[in-house]
Design a protein around this motif. Structure first.
Motif, short mmCIF file in Angstrom:
data_model
loop_
_atom_site.label_atom_id
_atom_site.label_comp_id
_atom_site.label_asym_id
_atom_site.label_seq_id
_atom_site.Cartn_x
_atom_site.Cartn_y
_atom_site.Cartn_z
N THR A 130 0.84 -1.21 0.00
CA THR A 130 0.00 0.00 0.00
C THR A 130 0.87 1.25 0.00
OG1 THR A 130 -0.13 0.11 2.42
CG2 THR A 130 -1.78 -1.23 1.29
N ASP A 131 2.05 1.16 0.62
CA ASP A 131 2.96 2.31 0.60
C ASP A 131 3.44 2.61 -0.82
OD1 ASP A 131 2.86 2.90 3.27
OD2 ASP A 131 4.54 1.60 3.80
N VAL A 132 3.68 1.56 -1.59
CA VAL A 132 4.12 1.75 -2.97
C VAL A 132 3.06 2.51 -3.75
CG1 VAL A 132 4.71 0.58 -5.12
CG2 VAL A 132 5.57 -0.30 -2.94
N VAL A 133 1.79 2.10 -3.61
CA VAL A 133 0.69 2.79 -4.32
C VAL A 133 0.56 4.23 -3.83
CG1 VAL A 133 -1.81 2.79 -4.72
CG2 VAL A 133 -0.55 0.63 -4.68
N PHE A 134 0.66 4.42 -2.52
CA PHE A 134 0.47 5.77 -1.96
C PHE A 134 1.55 6.73 -2.46
CE2 PHE A 134 1.50 8.82 1.45
CZ PHE A 134 0.32 9.53 1.46
N SER A 153 3.50 6.44 -5.02
CA SER A 153 3.40 6.63 -6.47
C SER A 153 2.40 7.73 -6.79
CB SER A 153 2.98 5.32 -7.15
OG SER A 153 3.93 4.31 -6.93
N THR A 154 1.31 7.73 -6.06
CA THR A 154 0.30 8.77 -6.25
C THR A 154 0.84 10.13 -5.84
OG1 THR A 154 -1.40 7.12 -5.76
CG2 THR A 154 -2.08 9.43 -5.74
N GLY A 190 2.39 17.33 -11.07
CA GLY A 190 1.35 18.12 -11.72
C GLY A 190 -0.03 17.49 -11.75
N ARG A 191 -0.15 16.28 -11.30
CA ARG A 191 -1.47 15.64 -11.28
C ARG A 191 -2.32 16.24 -10.18
NH1 ARG A 191 -2.57 9.27 -10.01
NH2 ARG A 191 -4.78 9.23 -10.52
N LYS A 192 -3.56 16.57 -10.49
CA LYS A 192 -4.40 17.29 -9.53
C LYS A 192 -5.06 16.37 -8.52
CE LYS A 192 -5.44 21.20 -12.56
NZ LYS A 192 -6.50 22.00 -13.21
N SER A 193 -5.36 15.15 -8.88
CA SER A 193 -6.06 14.26 -7.96
C SER A 193 -5.10 13.65 -6.95
CB SER A 193 -6.77 13.14 -8.74
OG SER A 193 -5.83 12.35 -9.43
N ASN A 194 -5.65 13.16 -5.81
CA ASN A 194 -4.85 12.49 -4.79
C ASN A 194 -5.38 11.08 -4.58
OD1 ASN A 194 -7.09 12.71 -2.87
ND2 ASN A 194 -6.58 14.90 -2.83
#
Length: 688
Positions: free
Chosen positions: A643-647, A649-650, A657-661
């Motif tokens: 889950t840390d890897v996914v977090f 990466s986000t 520059g990506r607006k979503s979290n």
């Protein structure tokens, strides 16, 4: 003249054809009518004496005597008995009854208004509107509604009706509305939009009403109870008669006591004591009717919800919860120094009044003030933090305000020096540290202590700056709590841990013991994101059913599936843990807080860690069980690395520059899954 006419008529008759069958009197009348036409219009006719001659004539072969007589009115004695005049007794009786009914209703309305605080009127209004909404849905909830343009129009008008009802009735109805708003993610979008406005401040009561509550509970005036003066008398404390905040049940006034303590005096609105019984009874009746009408097992939850709402109006219960939570926080090393619970002054508190320590802080929703740079001194905390003294109010200014602006008393000093000369500064704290503390606190409440605060919306959370520069979270408003039994708390912790490791067998066993027939839906509702570890049969079945439907029929079928899903979650009403209602509310609000702050922490991982660790730290487990759980917890920590890897990466994508979290991504996935499973989600309940 009459004799001449008769003679002329007789002569005319004798000259007529035998086939003419007119009698002599008829011919005479005709001749008389003709003679009137020949007279000049200006000549006045005079009545002639009646003829006395008799003559015999034949008519149709019969012979009879004809005597001309003028019309003579009948004698009074020959007339029938006069009919009595119409009295309209039934009409007058009906009007009299309507008048009595109107007078009775007027008296009842005034008695209800002045002695019951409109409790009966509010209940009647609720029954009327509830019946209207139920009838509207019974008639029009179908693919092609006969009295609405679409199902969306049906939802819109009924959402407006319910919203207006809750705002008009006020009091406990606002609490119910806020509870609906926090669960509005499973409601149609039209309800979500309307109920997002339920968090606006409620109007405050006049000071005279607040003063009467103090007098009724303590038998003392505010001046006698708090040792204050409203005329700025030397040696006395001061108090604002204008409330600093007003909610559905109570309003809060600032006061500084004569000994220098600053307090928040929470005074229950005077009408609540009278209204609460009627409101909860009405709520139960409406829930019973809707359960029967729409075949959704809601009524079994009503007694527990009513009990929680009733406890929220008992400030002794709130003081107990507050002191208990302060003790639990102080005894937990992972939270001590990061979380603060205000002191309660029992000697100045009662069932309808609670006096607690005044908190100077920044509300959680003021993200800009939280993050702007600190302009106070180095190694200095914000006002009141860690016992720092608060600036005393200016007596001269207080006297001036009381004298010139008595209706707008704002006597508390402005303690925002830490914002700098231009007022552009802030607390300068980390949003990540702030949110980490919040998730840690509520995870400990759920998984470790079994004592959960169920109203953690941003208005109930203050942030202060510690001298170290770290944030300190201050939690207020401890009226709405749920107490979890140890067995259920252990099950809930194991359920969360199993969600993290996709242990579907354990998940199914736990939810079935709770009387839930659809583990996938419940798992997704718990995580606030799609649970992908199940077999996906629910979603696949719904997709097959609705793929060929047109839009209106698809909308109808989706909402029918939503109702079916609710019934499956509440399949066995006797087994279903009532605590889940308010625990879900807590998690929903915490998720909204994290999302609002930009998702600075991995909420799911933090909660999973606490769930797993609580099975090791729980004081009511045996040493053998703790040892087994410790080994499982170490293994769990390795699993959580994913889950840390996914977090992260986000977070990197967000930095680029990506607006979503992460919370936005989970919400988007949840919306997609929910759309496939029969309903539309909208988590942004704080907007507006």
């Amino acid at each position: 003249m009459h004799h001449t006419l008769y003679a002329h008529a007789r002569e005319s008759y004798e000259m007529r054809s035998p086939a003419l069958s007119l009698c002599i009197p008829c011919i005479a009348r005709l001749q008389l009518r003709s003679s009137y036409r020949q007279l000049p219009h200006t000549r006045k006719l005079h009545t002639l004496p009646a003829p006395t001659s008799k003559f015999r004539t034949k008519h149709h072969g019969r012979s009879y005597h004809s005597v001309f007589k003028p019309f003579v009115p009948p004698a009074p004695t020959s007339l029938p008995k006069p009919a009595p005049p119409k009295t309209y007794r039934r009409t007058r009786k009906t009007i009299r009854r309507l008048l009595y009914l109107a007078i009775g209703l007027g008296i009842a309305y005034e008695v209800d208004k002045f002695f019951l605080y409109s409790s009966l009127t509010r209940s009647a209004r609720t029954f009327w509107l509830g019946s209207l909404v139920a009838t509207d849905y019974k008639i029009n909830f179908r693919p092609h509604p006969p009295l609405a343009n679409s199902i969306q129009d049906l939802h819109t008008r009924n959402a407006e009706r319910l919203f207006d009802l809750l705002r008009t009735n006020g009091g406990l109805y606002l609490k119910i509305g806020q509870a609906i708003a926090m669960q509005s993610a499973i409601l149609p979008p039209e309800f979500q939009k309307m109920f997002s406005k339920m968090f606006d401040d409620a109007p405050q009561n006049d000071w005279k009403d607040a003063e009467r509550v103090i007098l009724e509970d303590f038998g003392k005036t505010p001046e006698e109870l708090f040792g204050i003066s409203f005329t700025s008398e030397p040696g006395k404390g001061v108090m604002e008669r204008t409330a600093r905040a007003s909610a559905s049940v109570a309003q809060v006034h600032w006061a500084r006591l004569s000994d220098g303590r600053e307090v928040a005096v929470k005074i229950q609105k005077r009408e609540i004591a009278q209204q609460v019984g009627w409101d909860l009874w009405t709520f139960k009746v409406v829930a019973r009717i809707y359960t029967w009408l729409f075949d959704i097992p809601l009524y079994s939850l009503v007694p527990y919800i009513s009990e929680r709402l009733l406890l929220e109006t008992d400030f002794v219960n709130e003081a107990d919860n507050s002191e208990r939570m302060a003790g639990l926080v102080a005894g937990e090393s992972r939270l001590s120094g990061r979380v603060y619970i205000p002191k309660v002054y029992r000697e100045l508190s009662s069932k309808r009044i609670m006096t607690a320590e005044w908190i100077e802080g920044v509300r959680l929703w003021d993200k800009e003030t939280l993050t702007r740079p600190w302009q106070g001194r180095w190694r200095q905390g914000s006002p009141g933090c860690r016992g720092a003294p608060l600036d005393a109010p200016n007596r001269q200014r207080i006297a001036e305000v009381i004298r010139n602006h008595p209706s707008e008393e704002h006597l508390k000093p402005n303690r925002e020096w830490w914002k700098g000369v231009n007022g552009t500064g802030g607390l300068g704290v980390s949003l990540k540290d702030t949110m980490q503390t919040m998730v840690d606190l509520f995870s400990a409440q759920m998984f470790l202590w079994g004592c959960c605060h169920c109203d953690p919306h941003p208005g109930n959370i203050f942030i202060r700056r510690l001298p170290s520069g770290k944030p300190e979270l201050v939690l207020i408003d401890h009226g709405l709590y749920v107490q979890m039994q140890p067995e259920f708390r252990h099950q809930y912790s194991l359920f969360w841990k199993s969600l993290m490791t996709f242990d579907n067998k354990t998940i199914s066993e736990i939810v079935q013991s709770w009387g839930i027939n659809n583990p996938d839906v419940f798992a997704s509702a718990t995580l606030m994101k799609p649970y992908t570890g199940g077999d996906g049969s629910t979603s696949a079945g719904i997709k097959r059913t609705m793929s060929a439907k047109e839009q209106q029929e698809r909308t109808y079928e989706m909402q029918q599936q939503m109702r079916k899903g609710i019934r499956e979650i509440l399949a066995d009403e006797k087994k279903w843990p009532r605590e889940l209602i308010f625990i879900g509310r807590n998690m929903r609000i915490v998720q909204g807080n994290n999302q609002y702050l930009g998702a600075p922490v991995n909420r799911i991982k933090i909660m999973g860690n606490w769930a797993s660790r609580s099975l090791v730290d729980s004081p009511d487990l045996s040493y053998g069980a703790k040892l087994v759980n410790l080994g499982r917890h170490i293994l769990f920590k390795f699993v959580m690395f994913g889950t840390d890897v996914v977090f992260y990466s986000t977070k990197i994508a967000q930095f680029l520059g990506r607006k979503s979290n992460l919370e936005d991504d989970m919400e988007a996935s949840m919306k997609k899954m929910a759309g496939d499973m029969g309903f539309e989600l909208n988590h942004r309940v704080f907007e507006g």
